[in-house]
Design an enzyme around this catalytic site. Structure first.
Site, PDB file in Angstrom:
ATOM      1  N   CYS A  60       1.183  -1.502   0.049  1.00 30.53           N
ATOM      2  CA  CYS A  60       0.274  -0.430  -0.089  1.00 30.53           C
ATOM      3  C   CYS A  60       0.986   0.976  -0.148  1.00 30.53           C
ATOM      4  O   CYS A  60       1.572   1.557  -1.457  1.00 30.53           O
ATOM      5  CB  CYS A  60      -0.997  -0.082   1.336  1.00 30.53           C
ATOM      6  SG  CYS A  60      -2.364   0.993   0.684  1.00 30.53           S
ATOM      7  N   GLU A  65      -2.022  -9.117   4.590  1.00 31.97           N
ATOM      8  CA  GLU A  65      -2.035  -9.801   5.649  1.00 31.97           C
ATOM      9  C   GLU A  65      -3.750  -9.300   6.016  1.00 31.97           C
ATOM     10  O   GLU A  65      -3.384 -10.539   7.581  1.00 31.97           O
ATOM     11  CB  GLU A  65      -1.749  -8.675   6.747  1.00 31.97           C
ATOM     12  CG  GLU A  65      -1.958  -7.488   6.653  1.00 31.97           C
ATOM     13  CD  GLU A  65      -1.806  -6.422   5.450  1.00 31.97           C
ATOM     14  OE1 GLU A  65      -2.004  -5.203   6.033  1.00 31.97           O
ATOM     15  OE2 GLU A  65      -1.351  -6.722   4.497  1.00 31.97           O
ATOM     16  N   GLY A 119      -1.023 -15.786  37.636  1.00 30.95           N
ATOM     17  CA  GLY A 119      -1.586 -17.000  37.198  1.00 30.95           C
ATOM     18  C   GLY A 119      -1.837 -17.326  36.335  1.00 30.95           C
ATOM     19  O   GLY A 119      -2.618 -18.111  35.491  1.00 30.95           O
ATOM     20  N   SER A 144       3.564 -17.288  33.937  1.00 33.73           N
ATOM     21  CA  SER A 144       3.765 -18.966  33.653  1.00 33.73           C
ATOM     22  C   SER A 144       4.720 -19.435  32.311  1.00 33.73           C
ATOM     23  O   SER A 144       5.512 -20.180  33.498  1.00 33.73           O
ATOM     24  CB  SER A 144       2.359 -19.748  34.091  1.00 33.73           C
ATOM     25  OG  SER A 144       1.182 -19.403  34.744  1.00 33.73           O
ATOM     26  N   HIS A 146      -4.100  -5.285   0.579  1.00 30.63           N
ATOM     27  CA  HIS A 146      -3.314  -6.194   2.105  1.00 30.63           C
ATOM     28  C   HIS A 146      -3.538  -7.830   1.880  1.00 30.63           C
ATOM     29  O   HIS A 146      -4.793  -8.094   2.646  1.00 30.63           O
ATOM     30  CB  HIS A 146      -4.282  -5.310   3.216  1.00 30.63           C
ATOM     31  CG  HIS A 146      -4.142  -3.379   3.530  1.00 30.63           C
ATOM     32  ND1 HIS A 146      -2.716  -3.357   4.031  1.00 30.63           N
ATOM     33  CD2 HIS A 146      -4.219  -2.399   2.748  1.00 30.63           C
ATOM     34  CE1 HIS A 146      -2.816  -1.937   4.094  1.00 30.63           C
ATOM     35  NE2 HIS A 146      -3.429  -1.738   2.833  1.00 30.63           N
TER      36      HIS A 146
END
Length: 509
Positions: free
Chosen positions: A79, A169, A222, A227, A167
């Site tokens: 673009c 994507e 948590g 984690s 585009h």
């Protein structure tokens, strides 16, 4: 060394999406602002220029030196990138007679072009531009057109520079993934070897080299990010990682005990700290959302710092920062306007003299989940919905009291348990109950009641940047409402939030 694609961001809303699509093709990529170029070493296999909200005809439009890239790296202009390369190579870009926005179909395609291999005539693409390329230089060849856009794609002769006006994507460009694969594999020669296994292996090796025998403290929440960061650090440095899990009194029902138990079963060196009274005491009487956030952030740092000082000779603070946070902090336009303070505690106070280590700062959220799964982390943690750092404090509108927290914990537990039992939990990106600062009249038995209102919120999303409200079945909502009203004293009305983001945010505060 890991091969990579460099995506130069000119401010497009789709830049992160380009990166996600490249990563989905097992190719590592990085986003950098056009005005803060990275080092272009031997690991760089190609460059992508993103779109932009600017017109190339504006005097203040983003500018870049094309000689740094042309004939040095395979280059894909998307673009604005396509218009910029055409304009600055001797072509002409003019305002479109009509704004070209939405679906279009490729009518003429050069099937011999390596960029368009496997893409047929009438392939649907997505346009989003107010300018059009009126003329290209003599050494440029048009390789695709639509009914209204003559220069939908072009190739710079005797080079690996390709440009497209659409585009690839976005999902509306049906063959967009094929086009990107053609660029990455056939034109750039990428090996497509960036996998969770490869990431884990290289990251653990890098952490061992970086940290040596140093000690690291990390605050667990948590959630998925902290984690996964903890397990990577644990595999790299073992018992030299000291994890701290703080109960701020604003977690979900029985969450502290359940999550702490999960962490211990994972072999992590973790200390749980019950600081409920300290947090709730400091929050008493505060209704303003920003003041609540800042109070929780301040108390968390105080509690965390006290616990960290109990570990001798700590040199590093581990954090679960992920790539969107990094991109935002160095974006073309700078950090976005503050709508609300970030859920995570940002920055360190001066008295915490620690270096920061962030094992996940190159990953998107979905990639973090895949890495966590590969590491063998329990699905109950990997599939857990995002939960704000301030916890239930920003799901209780108005001031915080222990009674309100208890009511919301009970209502939220009924809601989440029903989502899990019905199979809807994994279809929803984030869900939670909100305690509203209003009371309403109700009837229970033969008695009139005047009690509190709970709002249920559930959204679908990819990364939380945008979200749509989840269309939960009426029967399920009725069951949840009935259980909450019958079992949670103090609630006599349940409502459902059908707002999308934007204009609303996911959380209410």
């Amino acid at each position: 060394m890991q091969e990579k694609i460099i995506i130069l961001d000119f401010g497009s809303q789709y830049t992160q999406l380009i990166a996600r699509r490249v990563r989905e093709l097992s190719v590592y990529c990085e986003i950098h602002p056009f005005n803060h170029l990275p080092v272009f070493d031997d690991t760089v296999k190609g460059v992508i220029f993103s779109g932009s909200p600017y017109s190339v005809r504006q005097t203040d439009a983003p500018q870049i030196n094309l000689s740094l890239f042309h004939n040095k790296f395979p280059l894909l202009g998307v673009c604005y990138g396509a218009q910029y390369i055409a304009q600055h190579s001797g072509g002409e870009v003019v305002p479109s007679t009509i704004r070209e926005y939405g679906r279009a179909n490729l009518q003429e395609i050069n099937a011999q072009s390596p960029l368009l291999k496997g893409i047929g005539k009438d392939s649907q693409v997505w346009m989003s531009h107010g300018d059009t390329i009126a003329r290209i230089p003599d050494n440029f060849d048009i390789i695709a057109s639509t009914d209204t856009v003559k220069v939908a794609a072009y190739h710079v002769r005797d080079s690996k520079t390709y440009c497209i006006q659409f585009h690839p994507e976005v999902t509306h460009s049906i063959d967009g993934k094929q086009l990107l694969q053609n660029f990455l594999v056939d034109i750039c020669g990428c090996k497509q070897d960036w996998t969770p296994d490869a990431f884990i292996e290289t990251t653990i090796a890098a952490l061992r080299e970086k940290l040596g025998n140093d000690k690291v403290v990390l605050g667990l929440s948590g959630g998925v990010d902290s984690s996964v960061a903890a397990v990577l650090l644990h595999q790299a440095i073992g018992k030299n990682l000291h994890c701290i899990f703080v109960d701020n009194g604003l977690l979900r029902k029985e969450e502290f005990e359940q999550v702490l138990d999960s962490y211990k079963h994972m072999g992590l060196n973790v200390k749980g700290i019950n600081a409920k009274d300290r947090f709730l005491g400091q929050l008493a009487g505060i209704s303003d959302p920003e003041k609540k956030r800042k109070t929780i952030g301040r108390v968390f740092i105080e509690v965390f710092d006290d616990a960290a000082h109990e570990v001798q000779d700590v040199k590093w603070l581990g954090q679960g920062t992920i790539y969107p946070d990094v991109i935002e902090s160095v974006s073309v336009k700078g950090p976005s306007a503050t709508i609300k303070s970030h859920h995570n505690v940002g920055g360190l106070p001066d008295f915490m003299k620690l270096k920061v280590v962030e094992p996940l700062n190159t990953l998107f959220k979905d990639e973090v989940r895949r890495v966590g799964k590969t590491l063998g982390i329990n699905d109950s943690l990997i599939g857990r919905h995002p939960f704000p750092g301030p916890g239930l404090a920003i799901r209780i509108l108005g001031d915080i009291t222990p009674e309100k927290v208890a009511i919301l914990q009970e209502a939220d537990a009924i809601y989440i348990n029903n989502l899990k039992a019905s199979g809807w939990y994994d279809k929803v990106w984030q869900a939670g109950a909100i305690f509203l600062p209003v009371q309403s009249v109700g009837v229970m038995g033969d008695e009139r009641t005047y009690e509190n209102v709970i709002c249920l919120r559930a959204v679908t999303s990819v990364d939380g940047m945008t979200a749509d409200w989840s269309h939960l079945p009426y029967e399920l909502l009725a069951k949840i409402s009935n259980e909450i009203i019958n079992n949670v004293k103090g609630i006599n009305r349940v409502v459902y939030d059908i707002s999308s983001k934007p204009p609303a945010t996911i959380e209410w505060e």
